[in-house]
Design an enzyme around this catalytic site. Structure first.
Site, PDB file in Angstrom:
ATOM      1  N   PRO A  96       7.961  59.719  46.111  1.00  0.00           N
ATOM      2  CA  PRO A  96       7.327  58.824  47.089  1.00  0.00           C
ATOM      3  C   PRO A  96       8.263  58.511  48.259  1.00  0.00           C
ATOM      4  CG  PRO A  96       7.131  57.925  44.857  1.00  0.00           C
ATOM      5  CD  PRO A  96       8.077  59.086  44.787  1.00  0.00           C
ATOM      6  N   GLU A 123      10.078  55.707  36.866  1.00  0.00           N
ATOM      7  CA  GLU A 123      10.354  55.114  38.188  1.00  0.00           C
ATOM      8  C   GLU A 123      10.930  56.126  39.164  1.00  0.00           C
ATOM      9  OE1 GLU A 123       9.452  52.029  39.517  1.00  0.00           O
ATOM     10  OE2 GLU A 123       8.278  52.346  37.698  1.00  0.00           O
ATOM     11  N   ARG A 161      -1.880  79.916  49.168  1.00  0.00           N
ATOM     12  CA  ARG A 161      -2.972  80.337  50.065  1.00  0.00           C
ATOM     13  C   ARG A 161      -2.479  81.133  51.256  1.00  0.00           C
ATOM     14  NH1 ARG A 161      -7.590  77.733  49.784  1.00  0.00           N
ATOM     15  NH2 ARG A 161      -8.029  77.827  52.006  1.00  0.00           N
ATOM     16  N   ASP A 176      -7.236  80.981  62.183  1.00  0.00           N
ATOM     17  CA  ASP A 176      -7.684  80.772  63.555  1.00  0.00           C
ATOM     18  C   ASP A 176      -8.057  79.317  63.788  1.00  0.00           C
ATOM     19  OD1 ASP A 176      -7.275  83.361  64.120  1.00  0.00           O
ATOM     20  OD2 ASP A 176      -9.388  83.939  64.303  1.00  0.00           O
TER      21      ASP A 176
HETATM   22  C1  9D3 Z   1       7.533  50.422  42.459  1.00  0.00           C
HETATM   23  C2  9D3 Z   1       7.757  51.503  43.397  1.00  0.00           C
HETATM   24  N1  9D3 Z   1       6.974  52.744  43.183  1.00  0.00           N
HETATM   25  C3  9D3 Z   1       7.476  53.716  44.169  1.00  0.00           C
HETATM   26  C4  9D3 Z   1       6.581  53.824  45.331  1.00  0.00           C
HETATM   27  C5  9D3 Z   1       7.087  53.235  41.813  1.00  0.00           C
HETATM   28  C6  9D3 Z   1       6.661  54.635  41.604  1.00  0.00           C
HETATM   29  C7  9D3 Z   1       5.359  55.057  41.819  1.00  0.00           C
HETATM   30  C8  9D3 Z   1       4.963  56.357  41.579  1.00  0.00           C
HETATM   31  C9  9D3 Z   1       7.576  55.584  41.165  1.00  0.00           C
HETATM   32  C10 9D3 Z   1       7.179  56.868  40.917  1.00  0.00           C
HETATM   33  C11 9D3 Z   1       5.864  57.264  41.123  1.00  0.00           C
HETATM   34  C12 9D3 Z   1       5.449  58.634  40.830  1.00  0.00           C
HETATM   35  N2  9D3 Z   1       5.089  59.347  42.063  1.00  0.00           N
HETATM   36  C13 9D3 Z   1       5.615  60.523  42.364  1.00  0.00           C
HETATM   37  O1  9D3 Z   1       6.396  61.054  41.601  1.00  0.00           O
HETATM   38  C14 9D3 Z   1       5.280  61.154  43.613  1.00  0.00           C
HETATM   39  C15 9D3 Z   1       4.426  60.764  44.694  1.00  0.00           C
HETATM   40  C16 9D3 Z   1       3.598  59.608  44.895  1.00  0.00           C
HETATM   41  O2  9D3 Z   1       3.458  58.694  44.074  1.00  0.00           O
HETATM   42  N3  9D3 Z   1       2.901  59.532  46.081  1.00  0.00           N
HETATM   43  C17 9D3 Z   1       2.971  60.476  47.036  1.00  0.00           C
HETATM   44  N4  9D3 Z   1       3.722  61.572  46.899  1.00  0.00           N
HETATM   45  C18 9D3 Z   1       4.429  61.697  45.730  1.00  0.00           C
HETATM   46  S1  9D3 Z   1       5.441  62.972  45.379  1.00  0.00           S
HETATM   47  C19 9D3 Z   1       5.866  62.375  43.919  1.00  0.00           C
END
Ligand code: 9D3
Length: 254
Positions: A96, A123, A161, A176
């Protein structure tokens, strides 16, 4: 403009390696795998756990909720992935906190022979694993999902893709319409009237020039209404610029 695609090998590091079957069994990507256009090696970090429970996570230093994926174990899993797909393969951790993916960024990855995607649960990763073993952190946008597997699979799907031969006749059309950077026009198929709503008459006219003109006007209008942010980057023709300028001065419908 279209640079060379070398990409054909993927590593997928995840404690849920079976999730990759969504990509390998279905649709365009399933067919491409059966046709031998790419390979995916899955690596399960649990195989590198040192206790009988297969522990891959631990409590965060400093306290607080949730668990952190152990650097020792993730590093060993990534090293194994590199031995399998290529020692020089860039390591992409899904996170994230990563840079948000887009077609431009994906284009820059197509020249690699192999890529390793690391999906986290809990986390997140111990930051020392990220600093020492990860080349790029990618996010799929500002939504919270339960782990990195589906984000990694979205990115892999989008890359697959674009491997030559994966899409057939659709390819040139898709590329395109993508290169102009606009949203797609509306699509219709039979029946001619659905719940009292008719197909736009122009599409039944058989006049291919008028149809093409209508479609590009629709694309432009929808982009202006829904994603005006795309217009600054869009590659517009002189005709499209004139249309836009007209809508800008009179804000009614087309
Ligand atoms: C409390 C803070 N959170 C972070 C934003 C906790 C948290 C949420 C979700 C920690 C890890 C996750 C798991 N998410 C992913 O591994 C993840 C992800 C996502 O949640 N949203 C957008 N892209 C991605 S890429 C990996």
């Amino acid at each position: 403009m279209t640079s060379h695609v070398s990409l054909s090998k993927f590593g997928f590091v995840s404690i849920f390696p079976e999730m990759i079957s969504a990509l390998t069994q279905w649709g365009v990507t399933g067919r491409a795998l059966r046709d031998g256009r790419f390979t995916i090696d899955t690596i399960d970090p649990r195989d590198f756990a040192t206790d009988k429970h297969g522990t891959v996570d631990d409590r965060p230093y400093g306290g607080g909720p949730g668990m952190v994926m152990k650097a020792t174990i993730m590093a060993q899993a990534v090293e194994q992935a590199k031995r399998q797909v290529g020692l020089n393969a860039p390591v992409i951790a899904m996170s994230p906190q990563g840079q948000c993916v887009n077609e431009h960024l994906l284009t820059s990855l197509l020249g690699q022979d192999a890529l390793i995607f690391v999906a986290g649960r809990y986390e997140g990763f111990d930051e020392r694993f990220v600093s020492q073993h990860v080349d790029l952190e990618l996010s799929v946008g500002d939504i919270v999902v339960s782990g990195g597997e589906m984000p990694a699979m979205m990115v892999m799907d989008s890359l697959i893709r674009r491997i030559p031969g994966v899409l057939g006749a659709e390819l040139s059309a898709e590329q395109d319409s993508f290169v102009d950077g606009l949203l797609d026009c509306p699509h219709y198929t039979r029946p001619e009237i659905f719940e009292g709503e008719a197909v736009p008459a122009v599409l039944l006219s058989g006049d291919h020039a008028r149809i093409a003109e209508w479609r590009t006007a629709q694309s432009l209008r929808r982009t202006l209404d829904r994603r005006p942010d795309l217009l600054s980057e869009a590659d517009l023709s002189e005709k499209q610029r004139r249309l836009l300028a007209r809508w800008d001065s009179v804000s009614d419908d087309i």
